[in-house]
Design a protein around this motif. Structure first.
Motif, mmCIF file in Angstrom:
data_model
loop_
_atom_site.group_PDB
_atom_site.id
_atom_site.type_symbol
_atom_site.label_atom_id
_atom_site.label_comp_id
_atom_site.label_asym_id
_atom_site.label_seq_id
_atom_site.Cartn_x
_atom_site.Cartn_y
_atom_site.Cartn_z
ATOM 1 N N VAL A 55 45.802 -51.024 -46.587
ATOM 2 C CA VAL A 55 46.418 -49.909 -45.854
ATOM 3 C C VAL A 55 47.768 -49.542 -46.473
ATOM 4 N N PHE A 56 47.847 -49.693 -47.810
ATOM 5 C CA PHE A 56 49.106 -49.381 -48.469
ATOM 6 C C PHE A 56 49.355 -47.875 -48.456
ATOM 7 N N PHE A 57 50.525 -47.473 -48.933
ATOM 8 C CA PHE A 57 50.930 -46.065 -48.924
ATOM 9 C C PHE A 57 49.929 -45.221 -49.696
ATOM 10 N N SER A 58 49.792 -43.981 -49.279
ATOM 11 C CA SER A 58 48.931 -43.024 -49.995
ATOM 12 C C SER A 58 49.596 -42.677 -51.323
ATOM 13 N N ASP A 59 48.772 -42.554 -52.379
ATOM 14 C CA ASP A 59 49.326 -42.165 -53.677
ATOM 15 C C ASP A 59 49.189 -40.666 -53.931
ATOM 16 N N HIS A 60 48.741 -39.928 -52.911
ATOM 17 C CA HIS A 60 48.597 -38.475 -53.051
ATOM 18 C C HIS A 60 49.954 -37.795 -53.183
ATOM 19 N N VAL A 61 50.959 -38.331 -52.425
ATOM 20 C CA VAL A 61 52.358 -37.844 -52.486
ATOM 21 C C VAL A 61 53.217 -39.015 -52.939
ATOM 22 N N SER A 62 54.196 -38.772 -53.790
ATOM 23 C CA SER A 62 55.031 -39.849 -54.331
ATOM 24 C C SER A 62 55.794 -40.562 -53.198
ATOM 25 N N THR A 109 55.450 -36.544 -34.225
ATOM 26 C CA THR A 109 55.568 -35.426 -35.164
ATOM 27 C C THR A 109 54.867 -35.744 -36.481
ATOM 28 N N LEU A 110 55.063 -36.977 -36.985
ATOM 29 C CA LEU A 110 54.417 -37.356 -38.251
ATOM 30 C C LEU A 110 52.898 -37.469 -38.094
ATOM 31 N N ILE A 111 52.446 -37.927 -36.917
ATOM 32 C CA ILE A 111 50.995 -37.988 -36.662
ATOM 33 C C ILE A 111 50.408 -36.565 -36.713
ATOM 34 N N ILE A 112 51.091 -35.627 -36.034
ATOM 35 C CA ILE A 112 50.617 -34.237 -36.028
ATOM 36 C C ILE A 112 50.618 -33.663 -37.451
ATOM 37 N N PHE A 113 51.734 -33.906 -38.179
ATOM 38 C CA PHE A 113 51.822 -33.414 -39.564
ATOM 39 C C PHE A 113 50.700 -34.012 -40.412
ATOM 40 N N ASN A 114 50.500 -35.344 -40.276
ATOM 41 C CA ASN A 114 49.495 -36.043 -41.070
ATOM 42 C C ASN A 114 48.102 -35.489 -40.791
ATOM 43 N N THR A 115 47.835 -35.209 -39.508
ATOM 44 C CA THR A 115 46.522 -34.682 -39.106
ATOM 45 C C THR A 115 46.291 -33.299 -39.710
ATOM 46 N N ILE A 116 47.291 -32.431 -39.587
ATOM 47 C CA ILE A 116 47.167 -31.060 -40.134
ATOM 48 C C ILE A 116 47.030 -31.110 -41.652
ATOM 49 N N TYR A 117 47.851 -31.968 -42.294
ATOM 50 C CA TYR A 117 47.806 -32.072 -43.757
ATOM 51 C C TYR A 117 46.441 -32.598 -44.216
ATOM 52 N N GLY A 118 45.930 -33.589 -43.482
ATOM 53 C CA GLY A 118 44.625 -34.158 -43.837
ATOM 54 C C GLY A 118 43.503 -33.154 -43.646
ATOM 55 N N ALA A 119 43.605 -32.332 -42.598
ATOM 56 C CA ALA A 119 42.558 -31.352 -42.320
ATOM 57 C C ALA A 119 42.509 -30.268 -43.388
ATOM 58 N N THR A 120 43.645 -29.957 -43.991
ATOM 59 C CA THR A 120 43.705 -28.871 -44.982
ATOM 60 C C THR A 120 43.470 -29.356 -46.406
ATOM 61 N N THR A 121 43.846 -30.614 -46.701
ATOM 62 C CA THR A 121 43.734 -31.105 -48.081
ATOM 63 C C THR A 121 42.673 -32.184 -48.236
ATOM 64 N N THR A 127 49.561 -43.622 -43.471
ATOM 65 C CA THR A 127 48.536 -44.303 -42.689
ATOM 66 C C THR A 127 49.077 -44.542 -41.277
ATOM 67 N N LEU A 128 48.150 -44.645 -40.313
ATOM 68 C CA LEU A 128 48.541 -44.863 -38.928
ATOM 69 C C LEU A 128 49.283 -46.190 -38.774
ATOM 70 N N THR A 129 48.805 -47.215 -39.508
ATOM 71 C CA THR A 129 49.452 -48.537 -39.445
ATOM 72 C C THR A 129 50.903 -48.451 -39.879
ATOM 73 N N LEU A 130 51.136 -47.720 -40.962
ATOM 74 C CA LEU A 130 52.509 -47.574 -41.473
ATOM 75 C C LEU A 130 53.413 -46.917 -40.438
ATOM 76 N N LEU A 131 52.921 -45.851 -39.814
ATOM 77 C CA LEU A 131 53.748 -45.121 -38.841
ATOM 78 C C LEU A 131 54.058 -45.966 -37.607
ATOM 79 N N ILE A 132 53.047 -46.734 -37.141
ATOM 80 C CA ILE A 132 53.280 -47.578 -35.966
ATOM 81 C C ILE A 132 54.298 -48.663 -36.288
ATOM 82 N N MET A 133 54.120 -49.315 -37.464
ATOM 83 C CA MET A 133 55.051 -50.375 -37.857
ATOM 84 C C MET A 133 56.467 -49.825 -38.045
ATOM 85 N N TYR A 134 56.555 -48.638 -38.661
ATOM 86 C CA TYR A 134 57.880 -48.045 -38.889
ATOM 87 C C TYR A 134 58.570 -47.719 -37.551
ATOM 88 N N MET A 135 57.792 -47.174 -36.604
ATOM 89 C CA MET A 135 58.376 -46.814 -35.300
ATOM 90 C C MET A 135 58.968 -48.040 -34.614
#
Length: 648
Positions: A55-62, A109-121, A127-135
């Motif tokens: 569940v490491f960081f996505s490599d799609h964006v630096s 906000t990041l969940i919403i952004f991630n969902t919209i970004y994923g739906a379009t690209t 990852t959800l795990t990253l956002l929960i741990m960061y919060m």
């Protein structure tokens, strides 16, 4: 470079010492920077935890772009919820809620952004795990930071208080001193650290009380103070005589040791009282006067169940008379004064301190006969205490007609109404300045004395007129001690009118106690003179007050000799050359035997003085006063020329 200096100046002053406890609060931008830094640390920890996992960081964006965007959203909600607005060391539950809302809002906000970004690209940035741990991690760090700052500040503050506390010793080692010591050692908010007990009654240093040494002071006070690094001593006010206090104060002043005074333990009500009542010793505590004993039973016979009028009741003497009368359960106290603000303040004070006292304040001028008639008819007084007077010598010297209106006409009005309404007793407050007067104020008070004394002897009347005469009272409005205190507080200079000027002094409560006592003793027409103790040299008093403030006369605070004021004399007297004094059963009260003048003569002359005053003819007023009071000779006054005229 200048901007760096500006930032550093927030923490540093000219002495190059970091003053963290002196800062009111950190600038808001520093709070935001610190919070963003903690969020960055949280993100880095999440990176390290998830490194090498599925569940490491996505490599799609630096990674830098991901971090900048995430922290940017977090910063946006810091601003929205104003997480930086509170003072960190005083953080409350509200501040914690703001942090929680900020973290949750960032996550949503990041969940919403991630969902919209994923739906379009078709790919996700976080990852959800990253956002929960960061919060959870960022919120925990932000919360812990605030808790750590708050607790650290309290620890530093307590430590600094301990260092800054003044090392003090208590004079004496009896039960009261031990009770005081217990209060000092258990009350952490007091700015004192108890070193021990100073006493002359023990010869050995082996004694201890409450774990503190009993320190014998035999021969060398200076050595004792230095050995124990004593910065102050505390004296219980009633535990020592005035001479003993003066001896201690003199020793302390020589060694730059502060002296504090505290009431006897019986007068403590709460712990808060201890803190508020330990005060630097005052000059009033060091004036050598024997304690005054009054006969409460005799005073009670005068006052219990009676309706009492106090004129000048909002003044320093009048208000204290009211306070003392209140202790004797009068039926009603009517307080009359023309000073609106002072009367209102007294009304609030009495309502709070004497809730059971039946009193009423009346705004009136005693020179207004019609207003006084209304009051006498309305209240049916039993006793009158007449304290209303104009008393400031230089001011009255410039306005003789005003002295006539209040000091003479006011007294005449009250006396006439007292006789016509069959008042039992009329007690008038006079002054030592009425003896061999050198100013208009003293002469006007002497005329008032003469009027009531001659009225008493005119015919058989029900009212008993009693005059009380005393010197300066400590702490009264306009008196020298409060004036010196203000000058010392302002950095000086302290002004004394003459190097040899002396005055008699008495405290306001003492003077008023004797007024009430004298009121019980008179059969009518007497002038009671109070024993004022030893006269005090004003220059010596000024020097002592400066030293008691921790300063050196003529070095830290200068003393200027300004010259005698208009109408002022070097020495005040309680008896004139033609009078004699007779003892009474009270050791502090004497009767002045003054030759009296026929009422018919005085009445005619007083009416003429009053009539002339209404025409503002000051020279004529003063000439008439000199005619009625032959011993009145002006000093340091524009009216001295009238004495030359009269003699020629």
């Amino acid at each position: 470079m200048k901007s760096i200096d500006k930032v550093l100046s927030t923490f540093y002053t000219g002495d190059n010492k970091l003053k963290l406890l002196d800062q009111r609060y950190l600038p808001r931008w520093i709070v935001v920077v610190l919070d963003l830094f903690l969020c960055a640390i949280s993100l880095a920890l999440v990176y390290l935890i998830l490194l090498g996992t599925p569940v490491f960081f996505s490599d799609h964006v630096s990674l830098p772009t991901q971090a900048i965007f995430l922290l940017g959203v977090n910063f946006l909600f810091f601003v929205v919820f104003k997480t930086y607005s509170g003072i960190i060391r005083h953080s409350t539950f509200t501040d914690i809620l703001k942090l929680a809302f900020s973290s949750i809002s960032t996550f949503v906000t990041l969940i919403i952004f991630n969902t919209i970004y994923g739906a379009t690209t078709g790919k996700y940035v976080y990852t959800l795990t990253l956002l929960i741990m960061y919060m959870f991690l960022s919120f925990s760090f932000l919360l812990l930071f605030r808790v750590a700052v708050k607790e650290s500040y309290q620890i530093l503050k307590k430590g600094a208080k301990g260092i800054l506390k003044k090392r003090v010793a208590i004079i004496g080692a009896d039960d009261q001193n031990i009770s005081l010591a217990k209060a000092l050692t258990t009350e952490s908010n007091l700015p004192f650290k108890l070193v021990g007990f100073l006493t002359e009654k023990f010869d050995s240093k082996r004694y201890k009380l409450l774990g503190k040494p009993v320190i014998p002071i035999k021969d060398n006070f200076t050595e004792t103070v230095q050995n124990y690094n004593i910065q102050g001593v505390i004296v219980i006010s009633d535990s020592l005589g005035v001479k003993e206090k003066n001896k201690i104060v003199n020793n302390c002043l020589e060694n730059n040791v502060e002296v504090f005074n505290v009431p006897s333990v019986e007068r403590w009500n709460t712990k808060a009282d201890i803190n508020s009542q330990i005060k630097p010793i005052q000059i009033e505590d060091l004036l050598e006067r024997d304690p005054i004993c009054i006969e409460n039973e005799a005073i009670a016979n005068d006052l219990v169940g009676k309706t009492v009028l106090v004129t000048g009741g909002a003044g320093s003497i009048g208000s204290e008379i009211v306070r003392q009368i209140a202790l004797f359960s009068p039926k009603q106290v009517v307080i009359l004064d023309q000073a609106e603000s002072a009367l209102h303040e007294l009304e609030l004070y009495l309502a709070e301190k004497f809730p059971t006292l039946n009193f009423i304040t009346e705004l009136a001028n005693i020179s207004n006969m019609y207003r006084l008639e209304q009051l006498f008819t309305k209240y049916n007084f039993d006793m009158v205490y007449h304290a209303a007077a104009y008393k400031h010598v230089p001011l009255i010297e410039r306005n003789p007609h005003e002295a006539v209106y209040v000091n003479i006409l006011g007294t005449v009005n009250l006396a006439v109404l007292s006789v016509s309404n069959k008042i039992d007793k009329f007690v008038m407050i006079s002054t030592d300045k009425a003896v061999n007067p050198t100013n208009v104020m003293g002469a006007s008070k002497r005329v008032a004395e003469m009027y009531v004394q001659s009225l008493q002897r005119k015919e058989v009347i029900h009212t008993r007129f009693i005059t009380t005469r005393f010197g300066n009272v400590l702490g009264s409005n306009g008196s020298v001690i409060p004036h010196f205190r203000r000058q010392i507080a302002a950095g000086g200079p302290v002004t004394v009118t003459h190097k040899d000027i002396i005055r008699y002094f008495m405290t306001i409560p003492e003077a008023c106690q004797l007024v009430l006592q004298a009121g019980t003793m008179g059969s009518g027409g007497e002038i009671f003179v109070f024993d004022m103790g030893k006269p005090i040299k004003i220059l010596d008093m000024a020097e002592r007050m400066i030293k008691l403030s921790g300063l050196e006369p003529y070095e830290d605070i200068n003393i200027d000799i300004t010259g005698l004021r208009p109408g002022e004399k070097l020495y005040e007297e309680l008896l004139n050359d033609t009078s004699t004094s007779l003892p009474t059963h009270h050791p502090k009260i004497m009767i002045s035997e003054v030759p009296s003048v026929s009422f018919d003569i005085i009445n005619v002359k007083v009416k003429k003085i009053i009539k002339t005053a209404t025409r503002f003819k000051d020279n004529e007023v003063v000439l008439l006063l000199k005619d009625l009071v032959p011993e009145y000779i002006s000093e340091n006054s524009r009216f001295e020329a009238l004495d030359i005229e009269k003699d020629s």
